[in-house]
Design a protein around this motif. Sequence first.
Motif, PDB file in Angstrom:
ATOM      1  N   ASP A 273       0.823  -1.209   0.000  1.00 19.83           N
ATOM      2  CA  ASP A 273       0.000   0.000   0.000  1.00 19.83           C
ATOM      3  C   ASP A 273       0.860   1.263   0.000  1.00 19.83           C
ATOM      4  O   ASP A 273       0.402   2.344   0.359  1.00 19.83           O
ATOM      5  N   CYS A 274       2.110   1.122  -0.432  1.00 18.16           N
ATOM      6  CA  CYS A 274       3.034   2.253  -0.469  1.00 18.16           C
ATOM      7  C   CYS A 274       2.944   2.966  -1.826  1.00 18.16           C
ATOM      8  O   CYS A 274       2.368   2.450  -2.782  1.00 18.16           O
ATOM      9  N   THR A 275       3.551   4.150  -1.906  1.00 14.06           N
ATOM     10  CA  THR A 275       3.538   4.915  -3.158  1.00 14.06           C
ATOM     11  C   THR A 275       4.553   4.363  -4.150  1.00 14.06           C
ATOM     12  O   THR A 275       4.246   4.191  -5.343  1.00 14.06           O
ATOM     13  N   GLU A 276       5.774   4.087  -3.663  1.00  6.35           N
ATOM     14  CA  GLU A 276       6.832   3.561  -4.527  1.00  6.35           C
ATOM     15  C   GLU A 276       7.334   2.235  -3.985  1.00  6.35           C
ATOM     16  O   GLU A 276       7.290   1.984  -2.782  1.00  6.35           O
ATOM     17  N   VAL A 277       7.815   1.388  -4.886  1.00  6.17           N
ATOM     18  CA  VAL A 277       8.465   0.143  -4.479  1.00  6.17           C
ATOM     19  C   VAL A 277       9.902   0.142  -4.962  1.00  6.17           C
ATOM     20  O   VAL A 277      10.244   0.797  -5.956  1.00  6.17           O
ATOM     21  N   ILE A 278      10.729  -0.584  -4.217  1.00  9.03           N
ATOM     22  CA  ILE A 278      12.134  -0.782  -4.579  1.00  9.03           C
ATOM     23  C   ILE A 278      12.286  -2.223  -5.058  1.00  9.03           C
ATOM     24  O   ILE A 278      11.885  -3.157  -4.355  1.00  9.03           O
ATOM     25  N   ILE A 279      12.816  -2.405  -6.247  1.00  9.43           N
ATOM     26  CA  ILE A 279      13.066  -3.745  -6.791  1.00  9.43           C
ATOM     27  C   ILE A 279      14.570  -3.955  -6.797  1.00  9.43           C
ATOM     28  O   ILE A 279      15.304  -3.187  -7.440  1.00  9.43           O
ATOM     29  N   GLN A 280      15.029  -4.950  -6.060  1.00  9.17           N
ATOM     30  CA  GLN A 280      16.460  -5.230  -5.955  1.00  9.17           C
ATOM     31  C   GLN A 280      16.791  -6.487  -6.760  1.00  9.17           C
ATOM     32  O   GLN A 280      16.151  -7.525  -6.591  1.00  9.17           O
ATOM     33  N   LEU A 281      17.800  -6.371  -7.629  1.00  2.00           N
ATOM     34  CA  LEU A 281      18.172  -7.461  -8.526  1.00  2.00           C
ATOM     35  C   LEU A 281      19.652  -7.778  -8.388  1.00  2.00           C
ATOM     36  O   LEU A 281      20.465  -6.877  -8.186  1.00  2.00           O
ATOM     37  N   ALA A 282      19.982  -9.061  -8.513  1.00  2.00           N
ATOM     38  CA  ALA A 282      21.382  -9.478  -8.536  1.00  2.00           C
ATOM     39  C   ALA A 282      21.794  -9.777  -9.974  1.00  2.00           C
ATOM     40  O   ALA A 282      22.650  -9.122 -10.547  1.00  2.00           O
ATOM     41  N   ASP A 283      21.143 -10.770 -10.580  1.00  2.00           N
ATOM     42  CA  ASP A 283      21.367 -11.083 -11.988  1.00  2.00           C
ATOM     43  C   ASP A 283      20.115 -11.807 -12.493  1.00  2.00           C
ATOM     44  O   ASP A 283      19.248 -12.180 -11.693  1.00  2.00           O
ATOM     45  N   PRO A 284      19.985 -12.034 -13.814  1.00  2.00           N
ATOM     46  CA  PRO A 284      18.739 -12.581 -14.360  1.00  2.00           C
ATOM     47  C   PRO A 284      18.383 -13.993 -13.892  1.00  2.00           C
ATOM     48  O   PRO A 284      17.269 -14.447 -14.127  1.00  2.00           O
ATOM     49  N   SER A 285      19.324 -14.672 -13.248  1.00  2.00           N
ATOM     50  CA  SER A 285      19.038 -16.047 -12.806  1.00  2.00           C
ATOM     51  C   SER A 285      18.689 -16.132 -11.324  1.00  2.00           C
ATOM     52  O   SER A 285      18.394 -17.219 -10.824  1.00  2.00           O
ATOM     53  N   ARG A 286      18.736 -15.000 -10.629  1.00  2.00           N
ATOM     54  CA  ARG A 286      18.475 -15.022  -9.189  1.00  2.00           C
ATOM     55  C   ARG A 286      17.221 -14.226  -8.860  1.00  2.00           C
ATOM     56  O   ARG A 286      16.815 -13.341  -9.599  1.00  2.00           O
ATOM     57  N   ALA A 287      16.636 -14.561  -7.720  1.00  2.00           N
ATOM     58  CA  ALA A 287      15.357 -13.971  -7.323  1.00  2.00           C
ATOM     59  C   ALA A 287      15.451 -12.455  -7.229  1.00  2.00           C
ATOM     60  O   ALA A 287      16.479 -11.895  -6.840  1.00  2.00           O
ATOM     61  N   GLY A 288      14.347 -11.800  -7.584  1.00  2.00           N
ATOM     62  CA  GLY A 288      14.236 -10.358  -7.401  1.00  2.00           C
ATOM     63  C   GLY A 288      13.470 -10.060  -6.127  1.00  2.00           C
ATOM     64  O   GLY A 288      12.513 -10.771  -5.776  1.00  2.00           O
ATOM     65  N   LEU A 289      13.902  -9.042  -5.416  1.00  2.00           N
ATOM     66  CA  LEU A 289      13.234  -8.636  -4.178  1.00  2.00           C
ATOM     67  C   LEU A 289      12.427  -7.364  -4.426  1.00  2.00           C
ATOM     68  O   LEU A 289      12.878  -6.464  -5.126  1.00  2.00           O
ATOM     69  N   VAL A 290      11.245  -7.309  -3.824  1.00  2.00           N
ATOM     70  CA  VAL A 290      10.389  -6.123  -3.916  1.00  2.00           C
ATOM     71  C   VAL A 290      10.113  -5.658  -2.498  1.00  2.00           C
ATOM     72  O   VAL A 290       9.637  -6.422  -1.655  1.00  2.00           O
ATOM     73  N   LEU A 291      10.443  -4.386  -2.227  1.00  2.00           N
ATOM     74  CA  LEU A 291      10.271  -3.819  -0.894  1.00  2.00           C
ATOM     75  C   LEU A 291       9.506  -2.506  -0.996  1.00  2.00           C
ATOM     76  O   LEU A 291       9.577  -1.823  -2.022  1.00  2.00           O
ATOM     77  N   PRO A 292       8.804  -2.112   0.061  1.00  2.00           N
ATOM     78  CA  PRO A 292       8.183  -0.781   0.060  1.00  2.00           C
ATOM     79  C   PRO A 292       9.268   0.285   0.189  1.00  2.00           C
ATOM     80  O   PRO A 292      10.305   0.057   0.829  1.00  2.00           O
ATOM     81  N   SER A 293       9.040   1.450  -0.403  1.00  2.00           N
ATOM     82  CA  SER A 293      10.040   2.519  -0.301  1.00  2.00           C
ATOM     83  C   SER A 293      10.191   3.001   1.143  1.00  2.00           C
ATOM     84  O   SER A 293      11.252   3.466   1.538  1.00  2.00           O
ATOM     85  N   GLU A 294       9.112   2.879   1.934  1.00  2.00           N
ATOM     86  CA  GLU A 294       9.170   3.182   3.356  1.00  2.00           C
ATOM     87  C   GLU A 294       8.549   2.028   4.122  1.00  2.00           C
ATOM     88  O   GLU A 294       7.402   1.665   3.861  1.00  2.00           O
ATOM     89  N   GLN A 295       9.307   1.453   5.042  1.00  2.00           N
ATOM     90  CA  GLN A 295       8.809   0.318   5.810  1.00  2.00           C
ATOM     91  C   GLN A 295       7.772   0.781   6.835  1.00  2.00           C
ATOM     92  O   GLN A 295       7.898   1.861   7.414  1.00  2.00           O
ATOM     93  N   PRO A 296       6.721  -0.042   7.082  1.00  2.00           N
ATOM     94  CA  PRO A 296       5.783   0.285   8.162  1.00  2.00           C
ATOM     95  C   PRO A 296       6.503   0.326   9.511  1.00  2.00           C
ATOM     96  O   PRO A 296       7.563  -0.282   9.684  1.00  2.00           O
ATOM     97  N   VAL A 297       5.929   1.040  10.476  1.00  2.00           N
ATOM     98  CA  VAL A 297       6.541   1.201  11.797  1.00  2.00           C
ATOM     99  C   VAL A 297       6.742  -0.167  12.447  1.00  2.00           C
ATOM    100  O   VAL A 297       5.830  -1.001  12.484  1.00  2.00           O
ATOM    101  N   ASN A 298       7.957  -0.403  12.945  1.00  3.75           N
ATOM    102  CA  ASN A 298       8.322  -1.646  13.643  1.00  3.75           C
ATOM    103  C   ASN A 298       8.136  -2.899  12.783  1.00  3.75           C
ATOM    104  O   ASN A 298       7.942  -3.996  13.300  1.00  3.75           O
TER     105      ASN A 298
END
Length: 374
Positions: free
Chosen positions: A335-360
């Motif tokens: 439910d965030c405005t922006e997401v961060i997509i973290q990549l290593a290489d095309p054969s490894r999993a991609g991570l998706v995180l909120p641009s701002e983490q919820p409190v705690n």
Amino acid sequence: MRFTVSSTALGSRLAALGRVINSKNSLPILGDFLFEIVDGRLHLTASDSEVMMKAAMELNETDGDGRFCVGNHDLLEAVKGISEQPITFDVDQQSNIAKITYQNGMFSLPVENADEFPQPQQIGDGATTINIPTTLLAENINRSIFATAQDELRPVMNGIYFDLTPDCLAIVASDGHKLVRNKILNIRSEQPASFILPKKPASLLKGVLGKQGGDVIIRFDDRNAEIIFEDGIIICRLIEGRYPNYNSVIPQSNPNQLTVDRLGLLAALRRVQPFSNDSSNLIRFHVENGTLQLDAEDYDFSKTATERMSCDYNGIPMSIGFKGSSFIEILSNFDCTEVIIQLADPSRAGLVLPSEQPVNQDVLMLMMPMLIND
């Protein structure tokens, strides 16, 4: 036995409890609601033998304690059509008939012996207890349940994993292709404990927790859990088995980082996805010089689609394939405005995180890549 109750209050409780009851039951009594009057309060119960849900409510008036069972379908249909008003139950347990009267009419239903209704599963003396704010539990179940599997061969993947450690409470769901890991940083225990909550009680909780305040109390042992919330209790059998080591599949080094508008990417994926191959649902993500390009193609039907959008990217040019429908699910459950997509290489999993983490909290979603042909 005679009692009077609010029609809309009863209807809302029965509607929630009715979701427990299966259309086909091993025992006929499991198609019933259990009514119990104790000290002027009405206690309602529904069960499918694996999951039991209880709710309580105040009565307008009653002439004493008692208990009986009544079939769910006819009662639900009748009560939900009655506008807000008192309705009165007259239960004759000699003739096994309940007469229900309201402002403009009445109906009668057969009742059954409450002693035949199954007893709840007992939680062992060495149970672990977790106290969690209601809104926080609802939020985490809503965020996780879509990632659970339907896998007969690996039943442990078919539920939500609660992992209580000295560092945090992690709430995890995965179907082997996508994964959600929520860390609640201010709930922890020096004595590690864990359980796997099946999808059905998780869905029931998702439906009933809503906007309630206060805390949910979860008590669990090796086989069963008791979940106590403001409007009732769910008692369920847990999924037995060892949950996979979810931390081992999360890549620790992801130097290529993409920040993008969540709703913009979600809309673009929904436009491009219909042009992908029906069997693979493959979407190619190509990111380079502040531009994310999405490509879908289905050469069998001569369909292709391309869409570009601006983004903030730090990393090497890269093309990586993801399953479009799964990526849409992931973005829809933030439910965030922006997401961060973290990549290593095309054969490894991609991570998706909120641009701002919820409190705690520390929220992370993971997508396994798909092979693309350059």
